[in-house]
Design an enzyme around this catalytic site. Structure first.
Site, PDB file in Angstrom:
ATOM      1  N   HIS A  88     -41.352 -14.152   3.596  1.00  0.00           N
ATOM      2  CA  HIS A  88     -41.639 -12.837   4.187  1.00  0.00           C
ATOM      3  C   HIS A  88     -40.680 -11.746   3.755  1.00  0.00           C
ATOM      4  O   HIS A  88     -40.717 -10.656   4.319  1.00  0.00           O
ATOM      5  CB  HIS A  88     -41.566 -12.911   5.716  1.00  0.00           C
ATOM      6  CG  HIS A  88     -42.614 -13.742   6.355  1.00  0.00           C
ATOM      7  ND1 HIS A  88     -43.794 -13.215   6.839  1.00  0.00           N
ATOM      8  CD2 HIS A  88     -42.678 -15.067   6.583  1.00  0.00           C
ATOM      9  CE1 HIS A  88     -44.519 -14.183   7.358  1.00  0.00           C
ATOM     10  NE2 HIS A  88     -43.871 -15.331   7.218  1.00  0.00           N
ATOM     11  N   LYS A 121     -41.449   0.781  14.424  1.00  0.00           N
ATOM     12  CA  LYS A 121     -41.117  -0.474  13.750  1.00  0.00           C
ATOM     13  C   LYS A 121     -39.634  -0.729  13.989  1.00  0.00           C
ATOM     14  O   LYS A 121     -38.946   0.128  14.527  1.00  0.00           O
ATOM     15  CB  LYS A 121     -41.402  -0.401  12.252  1.00  0.00           C
ATOM     16  CG  LYS A 121     -40.828   0.859  11.579  1.00  0.00           C
ATOM     17  CD  LYS A 121     -41.120   0.901  10.096  1.00  0.00           C
ATOM     18  CE  LYS A 121     -42.524   1.337   9.748  1.00  0.00           C
ATOM     19  NZ  LYS A 121     -43.365   0.265   9.217  1.00  0.00           N
ATOM     20  N   ARG A 122     -39.136  -1.916  13.578  1.00  0.00           N
ATOM     21  CA  ARG A 122     -37.708  -2.145  13.694  1.00  0.00           C
ATOM     22  C   ARG A 122     -36.951  -1.054  12.929  1.00  0.00           C
ATOM     23  O   ARG A 122     -37.439  -0.542  11.911  1.00  0.00           O
ATOM     24  CB  ARG A 122     -37.346  -3.524  13.137  1.00  0.00           C
ATOM     25  CG  ARG A 122     -37.746  -4.665  14.048  1.00  0.00           C
ATOM     26  CD  ARG A 122     -37.031  -4.565  15.390  1.00  0.00           C
ATOM     27  NE  ARG A 122     -35.628  -4.862  15.245  1.00  0.00           N
ATOM     28  CZ  ARG A 122     -35.070  -6.036  15.525  1.00  0.00           C
ATOM     29  NH1 ARG A 122     -35.807  -7.019  16.011  1.00  0.00           N
ATOM     30  NH2 ARG A 122     -33.785  -6.248  15.358  1.00  0.00           N
ATOM     31  N   LYS A 168     -36.395   0.662   5.914  1.00  0.00           N
ATOM     32  CA  LYS A 168     -37.625   1.262   6.445  1.00  0.00           C
ATOM     33  C   LYS A 168     -37.516   2.795   6.513  1.00  0.00           C
ATOM     34  O   LYS A 168     -38.492   3.485   6.746  1.00  0.00           O
ATOM     35  CB  LYS A 168     -37.953   0.671   7.806  1.00  0.00           C
ATOM     36  CG  LYS A 168     -38.271  -0.839   7.756  1.00  0.00           C
ATOM     37  CD  LYS A 168     -38.533  -1.401   9.142  1.00  0.00           C
ATOM     38  CE  LYS A 168     -38.661  -2.917   9.171  1.00  0.00           C
ATOM     39  NZ  LYS A 168     -40.013  -3.397   8.832  1.00  0.00           N
ATOM     40  N   THR A 196     -47.249  -4.764   8.824  1.00  0.00           N
ATOM     41  CA  THR A 196     -48.515  -5.010   9.514  1.00  0.00           C
ATOM     42  C   THR A 196     -48.818  -3.868  10.474  1.00  0.00           C
ATOM     43  O   THR A 196     -49.966  -3.646  10.840  1.00  0.00           O
ATOM     44  CB  THR A 196     -48.470  -6.339  10.304  1.00  0.00           C
ATOM     45  OG1 THR A 196     -47.215  -6.410  10.982  1.00  0.00           O
ATOM     46  CG2 THR A 196     -48.617  -7.533   9.379  1.00  0.00           C
ATOM     47  N   LYS A 251     -52.336  -1.902  11.778  1.00  0.00           N
ATOM     48  CA  LYS A 251     -52.681  -1.621  13.182  1.00  0.00           C
ATOM     49  C   LYS A 251     -52.989  -0.133  13.359  1.00  0.00           C
ATOM     50  O   LYS A 251     -53.936   0.242  14.043  1.00  0.00           O
ATOM     51  CB  LYS A 251     -51.541  -2.064  14.111  1.00  0.00           C
ATOM     52  CG  LYS A 251     -51.340  -3.573  14.095  1.00  0.00           C
ATOM     53  CD  LYS A 251     -50.014  -4.003  14.714  1.00  0.00           C
ATOM     54  CE  LYS A 251     -49.682  -5.431  14.286  1.00  0.00           C
ATOM     55  NZ  LYS A 251     -48.291  -5.822  14.567  1.00  0.00           N
TER      56      LYS A 251
HETATM   57  C1  OX2 Z   1     -41.388  -9.321   8.185  1.00  0.00           C
HETATM   58  C2  OX2 Z   1     -41.410  -8.431   6.946  1.00  0.00           C
HETATM   59  O1  OX2 Z   1     -40.272  -7.607   6.935  1.00  0.00           O
HETATM   60  C3  OX2 Z   1     -42.680  -7.569   6.977  1.00  0.00           C
HETATM   61  O2  OX2 Z   1     -42.792  -6.828   5.795  1.00  0.00           O
HETATM   62  C4  OX2 Z   1     -43.912  -8.450   7.124  1.00  0.00           C
HETATM   63  O3  OX2 Z   1     -45.069  -7.666   7.333  1.00  0.00           O
HETATM   64  C5  OX2 Z   1     -43.759  -9.401   8.297  1.00  0.00           C
HETATM   65  O4  OX2 Z   1     -42.557 -10.147   8.184  1.00  0.00           O
HETATM   66  C6  OX2 Z   1     -44.911 -10.394   8.392  1.00  0.00           C
HETATM   67  O5  OX2 Z   1     -45.127 -11.014   7.170  1.00  0.00           O
HETATM   68  N1  OX2 Z   1     -38.457 -11.222   9.046  1.00  0.00           N
HETATM   69  N2  OX2 Z   1     -39.430 -10.374   9.353  1.00  0.00           N
HETATM   70  C7  OX2 Z   1     -40.184 -10.189   8.268  1.00  0.00           C
HETATM   71  O6  OX2 Z   1     -39.674 -10.912   7.291  1.00  0.00           O
HETATM   72  C8  OX2 Z   1     -38.587 -11.561   7.808  1.00  0.00           C
HETATM   73  C9  OX2 Z   1     -37.718 -12.505   7.083  1.00  0.00           C
END
Ligand code: OX2
Length: 826
Positions: A370, A562-563, A568, A670, A674
């Site tokens: 991820h 978002k975080r 970001k 994601t 949404k």
């Molecule tokens: C997140 C990613 O940062 C994000 O881009 C992605 O949409 C989401 O995972 C689901 O795939 N921790 N959080 C993420 O990656 C990690 C490691």
């Protein structure tokens, strides 16, 4: 005849789905479960009574689901291993899945209760950080809806993601006691508890057949107790389970110490054991020294694998067919130690030959990556790892020895390659590379968006991709249209259904495109805008109540939730806001269409820069919102404690979705999806899934800006100098000067210096390089927003063309390309 998923042949207080039946069930629960009458019941009592009533109606599908996995010999089920499941509030989504909203609403109304208020009152379990945990929850929803037998395995954290409050503009964290009022959706299954070992040492011995075997003698044992949460599919007939493990002491307390009067020591072991599942780790923190976190990972992985082996044995199937029973998905590297644990269970525990065990193991596992951020790739110092899991370290060394033997055979003499591929990083301190363990132990490795997978193959995992190209594939993320459209945006959902029928709810990819036919229909457009306005009014009411900020529902709602992380680039967004503010100040009489810029998100508690960015946004908001020259045309607000529940109010109210990470940094995103399926138009870079979203909606329906991933590499290679951008762009220079000179901090020049200096002298995420392009894009957005018909068309087309981003499509991809499972429904 009562309708619904329960027993259809007779009225039963636990299954009846008519309004009178539901009314009786709620009253019964109130009386017999909470010990209340409608006169004495609190809001929590009503919630519990309704929740148990809904849960009863899920139990038929639930029990059938468990029987399905434990009885069918030829069935392959998914075991989704994830340290996080951010499931969000449960009542509303379960009511939606069962299709009982209307009779339940009616039943409650006769009792003077409002279903929506009860749904809104739920405290959500925050068992995840953000996108990764929420993705796991969307996938559980889709697997249940498509009829893919699955068990989600994770951790029953006592404290989930912290609650964010804001004091004087600063983030303040508070513990999330989500279990304080109980959690009616879970059933504790004590009979399936298993013991998990930690620490200690290993020894060799000769078994009865004279073979050399290894035994691990753990120093301590912890009891893993499963808490089962049903995950019911849309339609209410198919149900999977989310099994979350909580840690308990094997013995409640030490009687020896107790009887000798040392009461503290008597319970010490219990307290130590329970810390394993005590708290969710916030991500974005350095991993150094987090013994407890490795303990958590091993704890849930070991319990889950043993649970699967129990099922295998219950089915009477031989162990070397284990992979035909379970497809085990590793959600990032957090559960990667499972590769070593399954080998240990098969080889040490069941005496299987190494080669056979390895064949079974690699056929079971697949791994989803991820992240491209190197600092987020997990590594454990060998010493720490061996102290906690001595036998697993030996197994990893053996896996590595055999793996590197193959590498050296394929590329003789290339020691550099062997070092790069090794499961052990030899740099000091030597450490175990969890991503390498996951790749070597899996038959498939996937990224979460096309660009991300490409960058994995060409950069981060280049050597692995060259060695085993067939392992790598892409599965672009998706989100569930049930929670993130049908549930959170009932007005828009009803409007869509009125035109194209209700099939889009569980056939989103196939059906939602039919909406395109109405994109230019003036009547439909007016209805569409009316709904967006109502959703904005609802969010405004919340902002007014909780923040005391008045948002004008006729303004354009421009949102970034978002975080909070430098990659970001919330600071790029706030620089834009400052530039717009300066423009108003320069010429207060000029036309400026009302704009509300909204932020929301948590920063990791130890992330200095992210927390300072939150403070900066608050200070900028205070100045702008209070400036009479602005006169409410530009408003800035920070929505505190962003979580799933808040998201469900925010996504439907947005006109513009900010997806502005530096290209090449966001694996997928994601939130972008949404927002999009709720009719927000994206302002974004070519990063993560934005790239594919733009392809789907068409470039004229997406506001693009910024460097591309290859351009980022190029600019950096040529020596990126952020100061040059600040010196040549007066708008940017002035925005930075305002921050530096204390314009947003009552003259204090120190408080935001770390942000300004970082941008001018480092700017790893190239905020300054993308600023001009972002401002140019902003002008195009404002122009488009003034053309109502054009903008409404863009909004409708965003919904109509985003069918691909349903998590149902993602799950079908996993089923076909990775798991080799055929969904039973849909
Ligand atoms: C997140 C990613 O940062 C994000 O881009 C992605 O949409 C989401 O995972 C689901 O795939 N921790 N959080 C993420 O990656 C990690 C490691």
């Amino acid at each position: 005849m009562p309708k619904g998923p329960g027993n259809k042949s007779c009225h039963n207080v636990r299954t009846d789905c008519t309004a009178p039946g539901l009314r009786q069930a709620v009253l019964d629960n109130l009386y017999y479960v909470s010990g209340n009458t409608p006169v004495t019941a609190s809001a929590q009592d009503w919630y519990d009574a309704v929740a148990y009533c809904v849960r009863d109606r899920m139990l038929k599908a639930w029990n059938e689901g468990i029987e399905r996995i434990t009885k069918a010999l030829d069935l392959r089920a998914v075991a989704y291993l994830s340290a996080e499941f951010l499931i969000g509030p449960q009542l509303g989504s379960n009511v939606l899945a069962l299709g009982i909203a209307e009779p339940l609403r009616e039943a409650l109304a006769t009792l003077g209760q409002d279903l929506d208020a009860i749904v809104d009152g739920e405290h959500e379990p925050g068992l995840g950080n953000g996108g990764l945990g929420r993705l796991a929850a969307c996938y559980m929803d889709s697997m249940a809806t498509l009829g893919v037998p699955a068990i989600g395995y994770g951790i029953h954290y006592e404290f989930g993601m912290f609650t964010q409050t804001i004091r004087d503009g600063w983030q303040v964290e508070m513990a999330d006691k989500w279990l304080r009022q109980g959690f009616p959706w879970e059933i504790v299954q004590h009979e399936f508890a298993v013991e998990v070992g930690l620490g200690g040492s290993t020894e060799t011995f000769l078994d009865a057949g004279g073979r050399l075997r290894v035994r691990w003698n753990p120093e301590k044992r912890i009891l893993a107790v499963p808490h089962d949460i049903p995950v019911i599919g849309y339609g209410g007939t198919f149900c999977n389970v989310l099994r979350l493990w909580s840690a308990e002491a094997v013995d409640a307390f030490d009687f020896g110490s107790f009887s000798s009067g040392d009461y503290g020591k008597a319970v010490e072991e219990k307290i130590l054991s329970e810390t394993i599942s005590k708290v969710l780790y916030p991500n974005d923190e350095p991993y150094q020294g987090k013994v407890l976190r490795l303990g958590q990972q091993y704890f849930f992985v070991s319990a889950s694998l043993r649970d699967m082996l129990r099922v295998q044995q219950m089915l009477g199937k031989p162990l070397d067919t284990f992979h035909t029973t379970f497809a085990i998905q590793l959600n990032d590297t957090h559960p990667a130690v499972a590769v070593a644990e399954l080998m240990r269970l098969l080889v040490d525990g069941h005496g299987m030959e190494w080669e056979r065990a390895w064949a079974v193991t690699t056929k079971c596992f697949s791994y989803t990556n991820h992240t491209l951020l190197p600092e987020a790739l997990e590594k454990w110092p060998v010493e720490l790892f061996g102290g906690l899991l001595p036998r697993h370290l030996e197994i990893i060394y053996e896996i590595n020895r055999r793996f590197l033997e193959e590498v050296r055979a394929a590329y003789p003499g290339d020691e550099g390659l062997a070092a790069r591929l090794s499961l052990i990083d030899e740099a000091s301190p030597r450490s175990v590379r969890m991503a390498h363990l996951a790749v070597v132990g899996s038959h498939a490795v996937n990224g979460v968006a096309a660009l991300h997978t490409e960058l994995l193959k060409t950069h981060v995992m280049q050597d692995f991709a060259a060695l085993t190209p067939q392992k790598f594939c892409n599965v672009t993320n998706g989100v569930t249209p049930r929670r993130f459209l049908a549930l959170c945006n009932p007005r828009l959902a009803a409007c869509i259904t009125s035109r194209i029928g209700p099939a889009w709810i569980n056939r989103f990819e196939e059906e939602i495109g039919k909406l395109e036919a109405f994109a230019d229909d003036p009547g439909f457009q007016a209805q569409w805008r009316g709904i967006k306005r109502e959703n904005k009014a609802a969010l405004s009411a919340l902002a007014e109540k909780h923040l005391g900020v008045a948002l004008n529902p006729d303004a354009v709602f421009d949102v970034q939730v978002k975080r909070v992380h430098e990659y970001k680039r919330q600071h790029l967004n706030i620089l834009r806001v400052i530039a717009l503010y300066s423009a108003i100040k320069r010429d207060p009489g000029a036309e400026f269409s009302p704009l509300a810029v909204l932020f929301g998100g948590k920063a990791a508690p130890g992330y200095f820069m992210a927390k300072r960015v939150i403070k900066l946004i608050h200070n900028v908001a205070q100045v702008i919102n209070g400036d009479p020259d602005v006169g409410g045309r530009l408003t800035v607000a920070y929505i505190p404690n962003f979580n799933v529940r808040v998201g469900q109010v925010v996504y439907p109210a947005a006109d513009i979705s900010q997806q502005i990470s530096l290209a090449g940094k966001e694996a997928s995103g994601t939130g972008n999806m949404k927002f999009g399926i709720n009719g927000a138009v994206t302002m974004g870079t070519l990063d993560g899934a934005n790239v594919e979203m733009r392809q789907c909606v068409g470039e004229e329906n997406f506001f693009l800006f910024g460097l591309t991933a290859p351009e980022v590499v190029e600019v950096k290679r040529n020596g990126y100098d952020p100061r040059a951008y600040a010196a040549t762009d007066p708008v940017l220079g002035q925005a930075l000067d305002m921050i530096a000179s204390g314009a947003f901090s009552a003259g204090d020049r120190e408080i935001f210096r770390p942000i300004v200096d970082n941008l001018l002298y480092q700017d790893e995420y190239m905020v300054l390089a993308d600023f001009a392009s972002y401002m140019h894009c902003q002008a195009l957005v404002m122009e488009a927003c003034r053309d109502t018909a054009r903008f409404t068309r863009m909004s409708i087309l965003n919904v109509a063309r985003l069918g691909k981003f349903s998590s149902d499509r993602s799950i079908r991809d996993y089923c076909r390309d990775i798991w080799n499972i055929t969904p039973e429904l849909g």
